[in-house]
Design an enzyme around this catalytic site. Structure first.
Site, PDB file in Angstrom:
ATOM      1  N   SER A 114       0.848  -1.194   0.000  1.00  0.00           N
ATOM      2  CA  SER A 114       0.000   0.000   0.000  1.00  0.00           C
ATOM      3  C   SER A 114       0.883   1.243   0.000  1.00  0.00           C
ATOM      4  CB  SER A 114      -0.902   0.009   1.231  1.00  0.00           C
ATOM      5  OG  SER A 114      -1.496   1.280   1.327  1.00  0.00           O
ATOM      6  N   HIS A 116      -1.062  -0.956  -4.320  1.00  0.00           N
ATOM      7  CA  HIS A 116      -2.375  -0.587  -3.779  1.00  0.00           C
ATOM      8  C   HIS A 116      -2.368   0.928  -3.547  1.00  0.00           C
ATOM      9  CE1 HIS A 116      -6.119  -1.462  -1.592  1.00  0.00           C
ATOM     10  NE2 HIS A 116      -5.714  -0.605  -0.670  1.00  0.00           N
ATOM     11  N   ASP A 171      -4.566   4.066  -2.080  1.00  0.00           N
ATOM     12  CA  ASP A 171      -5.690   4.406  -1.204  1.00  0.00           C
ATOM     13  C   ASP A 171      -6.161   5.838  -1.399  1.00  0.00           C
ATOM     14  OD1 ASP A 171      -6.115   2.041   0.515  1.00  0.00           O
ATOM     15  OD2 ASP A 171      -4.018   2.383   1.065  1.00  0.00           O
ATOM     16  N   MET A 199      -8.791   8.657  -0.130  1.00  0.00           N
ATOM     17  CA  MET A 199      -9.685   9.002   0.996  1.00  0.00           C
ATOM     18  C   MET A 199     -10.148  10.441   0.848  1.00  0.00           C
ATOM     19  SD  MET A 199      -7.361   7.489   4.078  1.00  0.00           S
ATOM     20  CE  MET A 199      -6.622   5.856   3.991  1.00  0.00           C
ATOM     21  N   HIS A 257      -8.225   1.832  -4.388  1.00  0.00           N
ATOM     22  CA  HIS A 257      -9.210   1.568  -3.331  1.00  0.00           C
ATOM     23  C   HIS A 257      -9.894   2.896  -3.012  1.00  0.00           C
ATOM     24  CE1 HIS A 257      -9.708   0.298   1.214  1.00  0.00           C
ATOM     25  NE2 HIS A 257     -10.865   0.499   0.618  1.00  0.00           N
ATOM     26  N   MET A 287     -12.071   5.113  -1.026  1.00  0.00           N
ATOM     27  CA  MET A 287     -12.752   5.308   0.259  1.00  0.00           C
ATOM     28  C   MET A 287     -13.374   6.691   0.213  1.00  0.00           C
ATOM     29  SD  MET A 287      -9.801   3.630   2.647  1.00  0.00           S
ATOM     30  CE  MET A 287      -8.594   3.773   1.356  1.00  0.00           C
ATOM     31  N   MET A 326     -12.146  -5.670   4.356  1.00  0.00           N
ATOM     32  CA  MET A 326     -11.337  -4.811   5.235  1.00  0.00           C
ATOM     33  C   MET A 326     -11.131  -5.544   6.565  1.00  0.00           C
ATOM     34  SD  MET A 326     -10.492  -2.197   3.529  1.00  0.00           S
ATOM     35  CE  MET A 326      -9.550  -1.432   4.851  1.00  0.00           C
ATOM     36  N   ASP A 364      -7.148  -6.236   3.522  1.00  0.00           N
ATOM     37  CA  ASP A 364      -6.455  -4.951   3.668  1.00  0.00           C
ATOM     38  C   ASP A 364      -6.616  -4.470   5.101  1.00  0.00           C
ATOM     39  OD1 ASP A 364      -5.399  -2.392   3.325  1.00  0.00           O
ATOM     40  OD2 ASP A 364      -7.026  -1.680   2.032  1.00  0.00           O
TER      41      ASP A 364
HETATM   42  C1  DX5 Z   1      -6.497   1.619   5.351  1.00  0.00           C
HETATM   43  C2  DX5 Z   1      -6.029   1.412   3.940  1.00  0.00           C
HETATM   44  C3  DX5 Z   1      -4.927   0.448   3.825  1.00  0.00           C
HETATM   45  C4  DX5 Z   1      -3.667   0.799   4.590  1.00  0.00           C
HETATM   46  C5  DX5 Z   1      -3.157  -0.498   5.138  1.00  0.00           C
HETATM   47  O1  DX5 Z   1      -7.680   2.305   5.352  1.00  0.00           O
HETATM   48  O2  DX5 Z   1      -7.092   0.951   3.118  1.00  0.00           O
HETATM   49  O3  DX5 Z   1      -4.634   0.097   2.475  1.00  0.00           O
HETATM   50  O4  DX5 Z   1      -2.662   1.409   3.828  1.00  0.00           O
HETATM   51  O5  DX5 Z   1      -2.111  -0.245   5.987  1.00  0.00           O
HETATM   52  P1  DX5 Z   1      -1.604  -1.309   7.066  1.00  0.00           P
HETATM   53  O6  DX5 Z   1      -1.083  -2.507   6.291  1.00  0.00           O
HETATM   54  O7  DX5 Z   1      -0.514  -0.559   7.770  1.00  0.00           O
HETATM   55  O8  DX5 Z   1      -2.755  -1.669   7.939  1.00  0.00           O
HETATM   56 ZN    ZN Z   2      -6.609   0.155   1.092  1.00  0.00          ZN
END
Ligand code: DX5
Ligand code: ZN
Length: 214
Positions: free
Chosen positions: A7, A32, A34, A36, A65, A67, A136, A174
């Site tokens: 990630s 990956h 993310d 947000m 991903h 969010m 998740m 994840d």
């Molecule tokens: C959290 C993200 C993850 C995050 C995971 O909301 O979706 O992808 O980067 O990080 P770790 O592996 O540190 O939990």
């Molecule tokens: Zn993620």
């Protein structure tokens, strides 16, 4: 076979190009990414300019991903900017079929995501359409959180549904994935593994990739 997706939330952004080169050399399966929005989750992360930069420097699959609230408004944009896989939270839209159809119509792999508090039942209506279900294993929003054990039973339930109905989707996990929790998830049927803080806490990405592959 375990597919490893580091990630980028935990990457050293000042050295992004070099870091991605090291990840390629380590043989990871994809990156990956993310996204947000400060609404769906209580944090704001990275978006299109960084995706452009990542896309310009690698051929590795990029797993976006989302969010964010109203993800269907941004699917086309993320596809245009280089996403290969796009996942949408079941909790983020009342129009999940439309969102999945849109991702597929753009020729991208489509994923549906479920938060730890959401039962597997909620995603049953789209299981025959998706390329992957992202379970998740923490509440989304931050890296470095602790794996929630009860999520393992959700992976098993999805895997059972997959066999019973002869479906094809992959199961991705994840949140809090490390050398121990990856074994639990793999045993229950997951095959795509996102890992942020555990992975990037290692200096040698080849070694950590090998450890995680088991
Ligand atoms: C959290 C993200 C993850 C995050 C995971 O909301 O979706 O992808 O980067 O990080 P770790 O592996 O540190 O939990
Ligand atoms: Zn993620």
């Amino acid at each position: 076979m375990r597919h490893i997706f580091p990630s980028l939330l935990s990457v050293d952004f000042l050295n992004l190009k070099h870091e991605i080169q090291l990840l390629e050399e380590a043989g990871v399966d994809g990156l990956h990414f993310d996204v947000m929005d400060g609404q769906f989750v209580p944090n704001i992360s990275i978006g299109l300019p960084i995706l452009d930069a990542v896309r310009s420097t690698t051929q590795l699959p990029i797993d976006v991903h989302l969010m964010i609230e109203n993800p269907e408004n941004y699917i086309e944009t993320f596809a245009k900017h280089g996403a290969d896989m796009i996942s949408v939270h079941i909790e983020s839209t009342p129009h999940i079929h439309r969102a999945i159809q849109l991702i597929k119509s753009l020729d991208k792999k489509a994923g549906v995501v479920i938060n730890p508090g959401t039962p597997v039942d909620r995603v049953v209506p789209v299981l025959s359409m998706v390329d992957y279900v992202l379970v998740m294993t923490v509440n989304p929003g931050f890296g470095g959180q602790t794996f929630i054990d009860m999520c393992a039973s959700k992976i098993k339930l999805l895997n059972d549904l997959k066999s019973s109905f002869n479906l094809n989707f992959n199961i991705e996990v994840d949140g809090g994935i490390n050398d121990k929790t990856i074994d639990i998830c793999a045993k229950h049927g997951a095959n795509l593994f996102v890992t942020g803080s555990y992975f990037f806490n290692h200096d040698d990405y080849k070694t950590v990739t090998k450890i995680l592959r088991g």
